[in-house]
Scaffold this motif. Structure first.
Motif, mmCIF file in Angstrom:
data_model
loop_
_atom_site.group_PDB
_atom_site.id
_atom_site.type_symbol
_atom_site.label_atom_id
_atom_site.label_comp_id
_atom_site.label_asym_id
_atom_site.label_seq_id
_atom_site.Cartn_x
_atom_site.Cartn_y
_atom_site.Cartn_z
ATOM 1 N N ASN A 1 0.818 -1.219 0.000
ATOM 2 C CA ASN A 1 0.000 0.000 0.000
ATOM 3 C C ASN A 1 0.848 1.263 0.000
ATOM 4 O O ASN A 1 0.410 2.317 -0.477
ATOM 5 C CB ASN A 1 -0.933 0.005 1.216
ATOM 6 C CG ASN A 1 -2.177 -0.831 0.999
ATOM 7 O OD1 ASN A 1 -2.806 -0.761 -0.046
ATOM 8 N ND2 ASN A 1 -2.524 -1.654 1.981
ATOM 9 N N SER A 2 2.059 1.186 0.569
ATOM 10 C CA SER A 2 2.928 2.361 0.638
ATOM 11 C C SER A 2 3.705 2.584 -0.653
ATOM 12 O O SER A 2 4.361 3.607 -0.815
ATOM 13 C CB SER A 2 3.919 2.211 1.800
ATOM 14 O OG SER A 2 4.890 1.215 1.513
ATOM 15 N N ARG A 3 3.639 1.619 -1.565
ATOM 16 C CA ARG A 3 4.400 1.709 -2.813
ATOM 17 C C ARG A 3 3.540 2.334 -3.900
ATOM 18 O O ARG A 3 2.471 1.810 -4.232
ATOM 19 C CB ARG A 3 4.861 0.314 -3.241
ATOM 20 C CG ARG A 3 5.727 0.307 -4.485
ATOM 21 C CD ARG A 3 6.336 -1.062 -4.685
ATOM 22 N NE ARG A 3 7.185 -1.093 -5.877
ATOM 23 C CZ ARG A 3 8.311 -1.758 -5.974
ATOM 24 N NH1 ARG A 3 8.725 -2.459 -4.933
ATOM 25 N NH2 ARG A 3 9.020 -1.758 -7.083
ATOM 26 N N PRO A 4 3.981 3.443 -4.482
ATOM 27 C CA PRO A 4 3.170 4.103 -5.521
ATOM 28 C C PRO A 4 2.951 3.180 -6.722
ATOM 29 O O PRO A 4 3.863 2.483 -7.164
ATOM 30 C CB PRO A 4 4.027 5.328 -5.911
ATOM 31 C CG PRO A 4 4.944 5.542 -4.751
ATOM 32 C CD PRO A 4 5.224 4.172 -4.205
ATOM 33 N N ASP A 5 1.728 3.173 -7.222
ATOM 34 C CA ASP A 5 1.388 2.419 -8.442
ATOM 35 C C ASP A 5 1.737 0.933 -8.327
ATOM 36 O O ASP A 5 2.184 0.312 -9.294
ATOM 37 C CB ASP A 5 2.110 3.025 -9.660
ATOM 38 C CG ASP A 5 1.782 4.497 -9.855
ATOM 39 O OD1 ASP A 5 0.613 4.863 -9.623
ATOM 40 O OD2 ASP A 5 2.682 5.261 -10.209
#
Length: 441
Positions: free
Chosen positions: A170-174
Motif C-alpha cells: 500500500n505504501s508503494r506508488p502504483d
C-alpha cells in the motif's frame, strides 16, 4: 567548496504564506540535533576552513587531538551504554510523540500496542486482549492499530506476514493489483512453487507474474529486525547527572558543547583593515561565520542543560534509587514544562547520552512507556520489570508463579499488562519460565 556559516539569517516567506527556516536557522537546528561525535567532526572541518576560529584546549572531548587537552575522568571501557542504539519501541514512541491530533485515550492505547510489538515488528497481542487489558472498547484498539501501522518502518504492527506485506504494498506508488492478489490469496504458492507453475495454475501472464513476485520479494518480512542489535557500543556521554550529597547535579560535558572563541589577532587585524577593502572583504565573512557558530554551540549548551536538568528533576527517584524507580515521561510533558516546542526537546535528546550513578543511558531511556489506569500512568516498563523480579524472588520454590499469575499480581497494583508482555519482560530479565523454575525433586 564548503558553504561554511556565512549564509543569510532570518525567516524567508513564500508566496503561499508558509514560513520556512533560513539556511542559517537550519544549521542552528542541526547543531542542536547532532550527536557529540558528529559535532566535533563538523567543528574540526570549520577550524580547518576558518582561520579566525579557535577552540579552548581540551574542550573537544576524548581523543580529539586539538591542543594539549586535559585528562578525563571518564573511562569508556567502564561505561558501556545501557541503550547503545534506539530500540524499535523507542523509535515508535518517538513517532507517536511527534504525531499531533491524537486524543489522550487513543494515544494511551497506541502506547500499549507499542509495548506489545515484538522484535520483528509484529503485534504480539490481539486487539480484543488489548482492549480488555486497557479496559477500553474494541473500536479504540482498532483505531490505535491504524495509527501504529502508519509509523516507520513500513509494515510495523502487522499481525501476520500477509498483513505486513500488504502494508508495504500500500505504501508503494502504483503497486500492481496482481501484487495484492498474490499476497492475499497465494503466498503459500509463491513459497512452494516456481513462477511457471503458478502462472499455469492461475492462468496469468508469466512476465507480469514474475514482476509481481519480484516486488513482493523486495518487501521486508521482518520490518523490526534491523533494530534488534546486540552489538556493544562504547559511548562518550554528553551529560553528567550525579548526586552531590542529597542534591542532583547536572552538567554538560565539554565534548557536547566545545568552548570556541575568535582569535584576538584576527580581531585586531579586522579593526586595522577597516580602510582596506580587500582585507576586510576576506575577514568580515570569516568573523561573522565564526561568531554564528559560537552562538549556536553556546545555545546548544544552554538547551542541553535545561532539558537534562528537567529530566533529572522528573526522574530524581531514578537517579537516587535506580531503574526500578523510573517513571513514565513524555517529551511533550517535558516540553510543556520548559516552554519549548516538542521538536526542540526531541532534537536535544536525539543521540545524546547521560552518565549517571547507575551507568550510561541514552536520554531517550528517560521517556519510557507507562502502564496504569486512567490518563496518568503510574509505572514504566523498567519498574514493571523490577516488580516481576521482586515477585519471582519471593515465590514459593515448589509453586513458581506463572506468567498469568504475574500479570494478575500486576493488575492488582493497577498495572494492566498482558501475559505475553509479562513473558517478554521475564525473558529480557533472564528469568526462566515457571516450568523450568520448578525443582525436579
Amino acid at each position: 567548496m564548503r558553504a561554511g556559516f556565512g549564509l543569510g539569517y532570518g525567516m524567508l516567506q513564500r508566496q503561499n504564506g508558509q514560513m520556512r527556516l533560513s539556511p542559517r536557522m537550519q544549521q542552528a537546528v542541526r547543531i542542536l540535533q547532532l550527536p557529540s561525535s558528529e559535532l566535533e567532526e563538523m567543528i574540526r572541518d570549520e577550524l580547518e576552513r576558518n582561520p579566525v576560529l579557535e577552540v579552548v584546549d581540551g574542550s573537544m572531548g576524548i581523543g580529539v587531538g586539538i591542543g594539549k587537552g586535559k585528562p578525563s575522568d571518564f573511562d569508556p571501557l567502564k561505561n558501556v551504554a545501557a541503550s547503545p542504539s534506539p530500540t524499535l519501541q523507542q523509535i515508535l514512541e518517538e513517532q507517536l510523540n511527534l504525531t499531533t491530533g491524537v486524543p489522550a485515550l487513543l494515544r494511551r492505547m497506541v502506547r500499549y500496542l507499542i509495548g506489545n510489538v515484538d522484535s520483528n515488528g509484529y503485534l504480539a497481542i490481539s486487539l480484543e486482549q488489548a482492549a480488555i487489558d486497557v479496559k477500553a472498547k474494541s473500536a479504540l484498539a482498532e483505531a490505535a492499530l491504524e495509527v501504529l501501522q502508519s509509523f516507520e518502518p513500513t509494515g510495523v504492527g502487522a499481525r501476520n506476514l500477509a498483513e505486513c506485506l500488504l502494508l508495504q504494498a500500500n505504501s508503494r506508488p502504483d503497486c500492481p493489483p496482481l501484487v495484492f492478489l498474490l499476497i492475499r490469496s497465494h503466498l503459500q504458492e509463491i513459497a512452494e512453487l516456481n513462477p511457471a507453475e503458478i502462472a499455469r495454475r492461475l492462468r496469468l501472464n508469466p512476465r507480469e507474474l514474475g514482476d509481481a513476485i519480484e516486488i513482493i520479494r523486495s518487501f521486508h518480512p521482518r520490518p523490526g529486525a534491523s533494530f534488534d542489535s546486540a552489538v556493544t557500543s562504547y559511548i562518550v556521554p554528553d551529560i553528567r547527572i550525579e548526586l552531590i550529597g542529597k542534591e542532583v547535579a547536572v552538567s554538560v560535558l565539554e565534548g557536547a558543547a566545545p568552548r570556541l572563541y575568535i582569535r584576538e589577532d584576527y580581531r585586531s587585524m579586522a579593526k586595522e583593515a577597516e580602510g582596506a577593502p580587500e582585507t576586510s572583504a576576506f575577514l568580515s565573512p570569516q568573523l561573522h561565520s565564526a561568531a554564528f557558530l559560537i552562538r549556536c554551540v553556546e545555545r546548544r549548551r544552554q538547551t542541553l542543560t535545561r532539558v537534562a536538568g528537567a529530566i533529572a528533576e522528573e526522574q530524581a527517584a531514578f537517579i537516587r534509587f535506580g531503574p526500578a524507580r523510573l517513571k513514565p515521561l513524555s517529551r511533550r510533558q517535558l516540553a510543556d514544562r520548559l516552554g519549548l516546542h516538542e521538536s526542540t526537546v526531541s532534537r536535544a535528546t536525539a543521540g545524546k547520552f547521560a552518565l549517571t550513578p547507575h551507568g550510561v543511558f541514552e536520554l531517550g531511556y528517560f521517556f519510557p512507556i507507562g502502564y496504569g489506569q486512567g490518563n496518568d500512568d503510574t509505572a514504566s516498563a523498567e519498574s514493571v520489570k523490577e516488580k516481576i523480579r521482586h515477585y519471582v524472588r519471593g515465590e514459593t520454590a515448589k509453586k513458581p508463579l506463572s506468567d498469568r499469575q504475574l500479570a494478575e499480581l500486576l493488575e492488582r497494583e493497577g498495572i494492566p499488562v498482558a501475559r505475553r508482555t509479562v513473558a517478554k519482560y521475564r525473558e529480557e530479565l533472564g528469568i526462566p519460565s515457571s516450568v523450568k523454575r520448578k525443582p525436579v525433586f
